[in-house]
Design a protein around this motif. Structure first.
Motif, PDB file in Angstrom:
ATOM      1  N   SER A  33       0.827  -1.210   0.000  1.00 23.11           N
ATOM      2  CA  SER A  33       0.000   0.000   0.000  1.00 23.11           C
ATOM      3  C   SER A  33       0.860   1.259   0.000  1.00 23.11           C
ATOM      4  CB  SER A  33      -0.936   0.001   1.197  1.00 23.11           C
ATOM      5  OG  SER A  33      -0.183  -0.281   2.363  1.00 23.11           O
ATOM      6  N   ASP A  34       2.046   1.146   0.607  1.00 18.96           N
ATOM      7  CA  ASP A  34       2.864   2.341   0.758  1.00 18.96           C
ATOM      8  C   ASP A  34       4.057   2.296  -0.183  1.00 18.96           C
ATOM      9  OD1 ASP A  34       3.752   4.731   1.672  1.00 18.96           O
ATOM     10  OD2 ASP A  34       4.543   3.970   3.577  1.00 18.96           O
ATOM     11  N   TRP A  35       3.931   2.950  -1.340  1.00 18.40           N
ATOM     12  CA  TRP A  35       5.037   2.942  -2.296  1.00 18.40           C
ATOM     13  C   TRP A  35       5.146   4.290  -2.986  1.00 18.40           C
ATOM     14  CZ3 TRP A  35       4.249   3.795  -7.579  1.00 18.40           C
ATOM     15  CH2 TRP A  35       2.924   3.694  -8.033  1.00 18.40           C
ATOM     16  N   GLN A  36       6.278   4.566  -3.522  1.00 21.04           N
ATOM     17  CA  GLN A  36       6.429   5.709  -4.411  1.00 21.04           C
ATOM     18  C   GLN A  36       7.545   5.434  -5.405  1.00 21.04           C
ATOM     19  OE1 GLN A  36       6.943   8.421  -1.036  1.00 21.04           O
ATOM     20  NE2 GLN A  36       8.775   9.229  -2.058  1.00 21.04           N
ATOM     21  N   PHE A  37       7.625   6.311  -6.391  1.00 20.28           N
ATOM     22  CA  PHE A  37       8.625   6.154  -7.434  1.00 20.28           C
ATOM     23  C   PHE A  37       9.686   7.227  -7.249  1.00 20.28           C
ATOM     24  CE2 PHE A  37      10.597   6.927 -11.468  1.00 20.28           C
ATOM     25  CZ  PHE A  37      10.899   5.638 -11.883  1.00 20.28           C
ATOM     26  N   THR A  38      10.948   6.877  -7.461  1.00 18.68           N
ATOM     27  CA  THR A  38      12.014   7.867  -7.401  1.00 18.68           C
ATOM     28  C   THR A  38      13.043   7.564  -8.498  1.00 18.68           C
ATOM     29  OG1 THR A  38      13.458   9.082  -5.870  1.00 18.68           O
ATOM     30  CG2 THR A  38      13.536   6.679  -5.754  1.00 18.68           C
ATOM     31  N   TRP A  39      13.821   8.569  -8.871  1.00 13.75           N
ATOM     32  CA  TRP A  39      14.842   8.387  -9.902  1.00 13.75           C
ATOM     33  C   TRP A  39      16.181   8.062  -9.268  1.00 13.75           C
ATOM     34  CZ3 TRP A  39      12.830   7.841 -14.521  1.00 13.75           C
ATOM     35  CH2 TRP A  39      11.613   8.468 -14.815  1.00 13.75           C
ATOM     36  N   GLN A  40      17.119   7.597 -10.084  1.00  7.55           N
ATOM     37  CA  GLN A  40      18.469   7.328  -9.612  1.00  7.55           C
ATOM     38  C   GLN A  40      19.458   7.510 -10.761  1.00  7.55           C
ATOM     39  OE1 GLN A  40      17.996   2.688  -9.033  1.00  7.55           O
ATOM     40  NE2 GLN A  40      20.037   3.132  -9.835  1.00  7.55           N
ATOM     41  N   SER A  41      20.752   7.571 -10.424  1.00 10.98           N
ATOM     42  CA  SER A  41      21.845   7.489 -11.406  1.00 10.98           C
ATOM     43  C   SER A  41      21.825   8.568 -12.484  1.00 10.98           C
ATOM     44  CB  SER A  41      21.852   6.112 -12.087  1.00 10.98           C
ATOM     45  OG  SER A  41      21.750   5.079 -11.151  1.00 10.98           O
ATOM     46  N   ALA A  42      21.331   9.761 -12.161  1.00 18.47           N
ATOM     47  CA  ALA A  42      21.329  10.853 -13.153  1.00 18.47           C
ATOM     48  C   ALA A  42      22.736  11.071 -13.683  1.00 18.47           C
ATOM     49  CB  ALA A  42      20.806  12.133 -12.518  1.00 18.47           C
ATOM     50  N   GLY A  43      22.840  11.467 -14.941  1.00 19.56           N
ATOM     51  CA  GLY A  43      24.150  11.658 -15.580  1.00 19.56           C
ATOM     52  C   GLY A  43      24.871  12.891 -15.059  1.00 19.56           C
ATOM     53  N   ARG A  44      26.168  12.893 -15.298  1.00 22.63           N
ATOM     54  CA  ARG A  44      27.000  14.014 -14.872  1.00 22.63           C
ATOM     55  C   ARG A  44      27.055  15.055 -15.982  1.00 22.63           C
ATOM     56  NH1 ARG A  44      26.569   9.527 -11.829  1.00 22.63           N
ATOM     57  NH2 ARG A  44      27.960   9.479 -10.031  1.00 22.63           N
ATOM     58  N   THR A  45      25.953  15.695 -16.275  1.00 25.61           N
ATOM     59  CA  THR A  45      25.942  16.753 -17.285  1.00 25.61           C
ATOM     60  C   THR A  45      25.280  17.982 -16.668  1.00 25.61           C
ATOM     61  OG1 THR A  45      23.755  16.197 -18.175  1.00 25.61           O
ATOM     62  CG2 THR A  45      25.647  15.043 -19.132  1.00 25.61           C
ATOM     63  N   ARG A  46      25.356  19.112 -17.378  1.00 31.05           N
ATOM     64  CA  ARG A  46      24.849  20.351 -16.792  1.00 31.05           C
ATOM     65  C   ARG A  46      23.342  20.508 -16.950  1.00 31.05           C
ATOM     66  NH1 ARG A  46      28.869  24.451 -19.033  1.00 31.05           N
ATOM     67  NH2 ARG A  46      30.404  22.773 -19.002  1.00 31.05           N
ATOM     68  N   GLU A  47      22.749  19.787 -17.904  1.00 27.67           N
ATOM     69  CA  GLU A  47      21.309  19.974 -18.098  1.00 27.67           C
ATOM     70  C   GLU A  47      20.530  19.338 -16.934  1.00 27.67           C
ATOM     71  OE1 GLU A  47      20.098  17.707 -21.619  1.00 27.67           O
ATOM     72  OE2 GLU A  47      21.734  16.330 -21.191  1.00 27.67           O
ATOM     73  N   PRO A  48      19.290  19.785 -16.695  1.00 33.35           N
ATOM     74  CA  PRO A  48      18.510  19.203 -15.604  1.00 33.35           C
ATOM     75  C   PRO A  48      18.038  17.776 -15.915  1.00 33.35           C
ATOM     76  CG  PRO A  48      17.243  20.910 -16.740  1.00 33.35           C
ATOM     77  CD  PRO A  48      18.609  20.908 -17.346  1.00 33.35           C
ATOM     78  N   TRP A  49      18.082  16.918 -14.917  1.00 37.00           N
ATOM     79  CA  TRP A  49      17.636  15.523 -15.038  1.00 37.00           C
ATOM     80  C   TRP A  49      16.373  15.333 -14.197  1.00 37.00           C
ATOM     81  CZ3 TRP A  49      20.487  11.202 -17.339  1.00 37.00           C
ATOM     82  CH2 TRP A  49      21.595  11.626 -18.077  1.00 37.00           C
ATOM     83  N   LEU A  50      15.597  14.321 -14.540  1.00 38.77           N
ATOM     84  CA  LEU A  50      14.365  14.035 -13.792  1.00 38.77           C
ATOM     85  C   LEU A  50      14.680  13.715 -12.338  1.00 38.77           C
ATOM     86  CD1 LEU A  50      12.573  11.705 -16.395  1.00 38.77           C
ATOM     87  CD2 LEU A  50      11.988  14.094 -15.877  1.00 38.77           C
ATOM     88  N   GLY A  51      13.900  14.250 -11.438  1.00 37.76           N
ATOM     89  CA  GLY A  51      14.062  13.993 -10.017  1.00 37.76           C
ATOM     90  C   GLY A  51      12.697  13.816  -9.392  1.00 37.76           C
ATOM     91  N   PRO A  52      12.612  13.556  -8.094  1.00 36.40           N
ATOM     92  CA  PRO A  52      13.739  13.552  -7.166  1.00 36.40           C
ATOM     93  C   PRO A  52      14.604  12.302  -7.273  1.00 36.40           C
ATOM     94  CG  PRO A  52      11.728  12.883  -6.027  1.00 36.40           C
ATOM     95  CD  PRO A  52      11.331  13.239  -7.430  1.00 36.40           C
ATOM     96  N   ASP A  53      15.879  12.477  -7.001  1.00 35.69           N
ATOM     97  CA  ASP A  53      16.815  11.364  -6.948  1.00 35.69           C
ATOM     98  C   ASP A  53      16.625  10.602  -5.635  1.00 35.69           C
ATOM     99  OD1 ASP A  53      19.552  10.397  -8.290  1.00 35.69           O
ATOM    100  OD2 ASP A  53      19.772  10.304  -6.109  1.00 35.69           O
ATOM    101  N   ILE A  54      16.971   9.331  -5.626  1.00 32.55           N
ATOM    102  CA  ILE A  54      16.823   8.535  -4.401  1.00 32.55           C
ATOM    103  C   ILE A  54      17.586   9.161  -3.223  1.00 32.55           C
ATOM    104  CG2 ILE A  54      18.714   6.935  -5.029  1.00 32.55           C
ATOM    105  CD1 ILE A  54      16.928   4.743  -3.607  1.00 32.55           C
ATOM    106  N   LEU A  55      18.689   9.830  -3.505  1.00 26.73           N
ATOM    107  CA  LEU A  55      19.466  10.446  -2.413  1.00 26.73           C
ATOM    108  C   LEU A  55      18.737  11.664  -1.836  1.00 26.73           C
ATOM    109  CD1 LEU A  55      23.082  10.136  -3.876  1.00 26.73           C
ATOM    110  CD2 LEU A  55      21.923   8.618  -2.236  1.00 26.73           C
ATOM    111  N   GLU A  56      17.802  12.213  -2.596  1.00 21.08           N
ATOM    112  CA  GLU A  56      16.940  13.285  -2.059  1.00 21.08           C
ATOM    113  C   GLU A  56      15.704  12.693  -1.386  1.00 21.08           C
ATOM    114  OE1 GLU A  56      18.025  16.407  -5.700  1.00 21.08           O
ATOM    115  OE2 GLU A  56      16.207  15.181  -5.799  1.00 21.08           O
ATOM    116  N   THR A  57      15.243  11.589  -1.905  1.00 19.57           N
ATOM    117  CA  THR A  57      14.015  10.985  -1.383  1.00 19.57           C
ATOM    118  C   THR A  57      14.238  10.384   0.013  1.00 19.57           C
ATOM    119  OG1 THR A  57      13.289  10.508  -3.625  1.00 19.57           O
ATOM    120  CG2 THR A  57      12.244   9.231  -1.870  1.00 19.57           C
ATOM    121  N   LEU A  58      15.398   9.739   0.215  1.00 16.45           N
ATOM    122  CA  LEU A  58      15.622   9.039   1.497  1.00 16.45           C
ATOM    123  C   LEU A  58      15.510   9.968   2.716  1.00 16.45           C
ATOM    124  CD1 LEU A  58      18.442   6.514   0.471  1.00 16.45           C
ATOM    125  CD2 LEU A  58      16.047   5.976   1.033  1.00 16.45           C
TER     126      LEU A  58
END
Ligand code: HT9
Ligand code: FE2
Length: 317
Positions: free
Chosen positions: A218-243
């Motif tokens: 019942s208790d779940w959510q989706f989070t992103w991980q492993s964003a690339g090392r580039t200057r453009e914005p990547w989809l978030g939140p990253d797991i390191l922000e979610t935790l």
């Protein structure tokens, strides 16, 4: 159709690819960066991540080899003598074009392509397909592609079993199975995919919701991980922000289900098992993850059935 004239149908099995050795990391990284060599800092950082997980072996290579062999076996069971599998990698040898060339050398004139990643994005699976298609056109091979298989019942079943097992393992730490937070994750992509009307996010949410439902989570959510090392914005939140947010909310145990990946490799063994695990420890949150599919028979059946279906939908037997 080919099976009537005794000729096999080629199956181009495509995957990301991994370096052959530590010395090969720079060339690999340069290929990912479309021919631009990484800075010494970026290279050292990537080598450091591989050193932390590999101990001399790059697990993705073994796993991809195993998946290609497993798919060949499964196809042989389902349709004896009809299919021959070839490997084609995005950023390492044998490259996608090498796989198509090998099919042509073997006299193959019809083929199906499938990627070892369940969800479609123009930036991921779409670019594998584009490269294969270009080479196939050049060599006169007729190709059709499996674009996604993120809702294949057998894939969902394999993931559901893993999530249910993981929740049971973490239940004591959480104070009950219903208190385990399940975090589905996948490789982030640049935010610009949204402007392209890309199905990637939607498909990942579909897989996550279906697995959560089937595993009674019942208790779940989706989070992103492993964003690339580039200057453009990547989809978030990253797991390191979610935790930290979850810890703040009082969550005591998290099960990570990286449903965008199918193999043990860097993004799982480092980004989750080392980096996210360390972050969770600091927050006093118990973190575990589901086992990757690798050569799971249900995954092999998912691939084999998807290949056969793609062929059937071409109006061929
Ligand atoms: C969508 C997606 C998947 C999942 C679907 C699929 O499997 O295709 C995936 C998988 C993987 N990504 C991998 C490794 C890397 N990806 C990088 C960089 C990038 N990934 C991207 C996307 C994806 N990547 C993108 C848009 C970039 C930026 C550069 C570019 O625009 O292309 C970098 C550069 C450094 C860094 O940025 O971290 C590395 C080392 C490994 C192999 C790990 C191993 O060797 O064990 C695997 C399976
Ligand atoms: Fe990547």
């Amino acid at each position: 159709m080919s099976k009537h004239d005794g000729k096999r149908i080629g199956v181009l099995v495509m995957s990301y690819g991994t370096p052959e050795s530590m010395d090969d990391v720079e060339a690999y990284y340069t290929h990912i960066r479309r021919g631009n060599a990484p800075t010494p800092e970026l290279l050292a950082e990537l080598k450091g991540r591989y050193e932390a997980i590999v101990g001399g072996v790059f697990p993705l290579r073994e796993n991809t080899n195993g998946q290609v062999a497993g798919l060949q076996d499964k196809l042989e069971q389902l349709a004896p003598g009809q299919f021959s599998c070839y490997q084609g990698l995005k950023h390492a040898k044998p490259y996608i074009e090498d796989g198509v060339q090998q099919m042509a050398n073997d006299g193959i004139t019809e083929a199906v392509g499938i990627v070892l990643a369940p969800h479609f994005s123009t930036m991921s699976v779409g670019s594998y397909i584009k490269r294969a298609e270009e080479k196939a056109n050049e060599l006169g091979i007729t190709m059709t592609f499996v674009k996604q298989y993120h809702m294949h019942p057998k894939l969902l079943l394999a993931l559901t079993e893993r999530v249910a097992d993981g929740v049971a393992r973490l239940a004591p730490a959480a104070g009950g199975a219903d208190k385990v937070k399940v975090l589905f994750s996948a490789h982030s992509l640049p935010v610009k995919i949204r402007e392209l009307g890309d199905p990637y996010e939607q498909q990942l949410l579909e897989t996550s919701a279906a697995v959560a439902k089937a595993a009674n989570v019942s208790d779940w959510q989706f989070t992103w991980q492993s964003a690339g090392r580039t200057r453009e914005p990547w989809l978030g939140p990253d797991i390191l922000e979610t935790l930290p947010v979850l810890a703040e909310e009082g969550v005591k145990a998290v099960l990570v289900a990286p449903v965008g990946f199918v193999s043990d490799h860097l993004e799982v063994l480092y980004d989750l098992d080392i980096e996210a695990q360390a972050a969770a420890k600091k927050l006093d949150v118990a973190l575990d993850r589901i086992a990757m599919l690798n050569r799971d028979p249900l995954y092999m059946e998912t691939l084999a059935e998807s290949v056969i279906e793609a062929l059937a939908s071409l109006g061929k037997e």
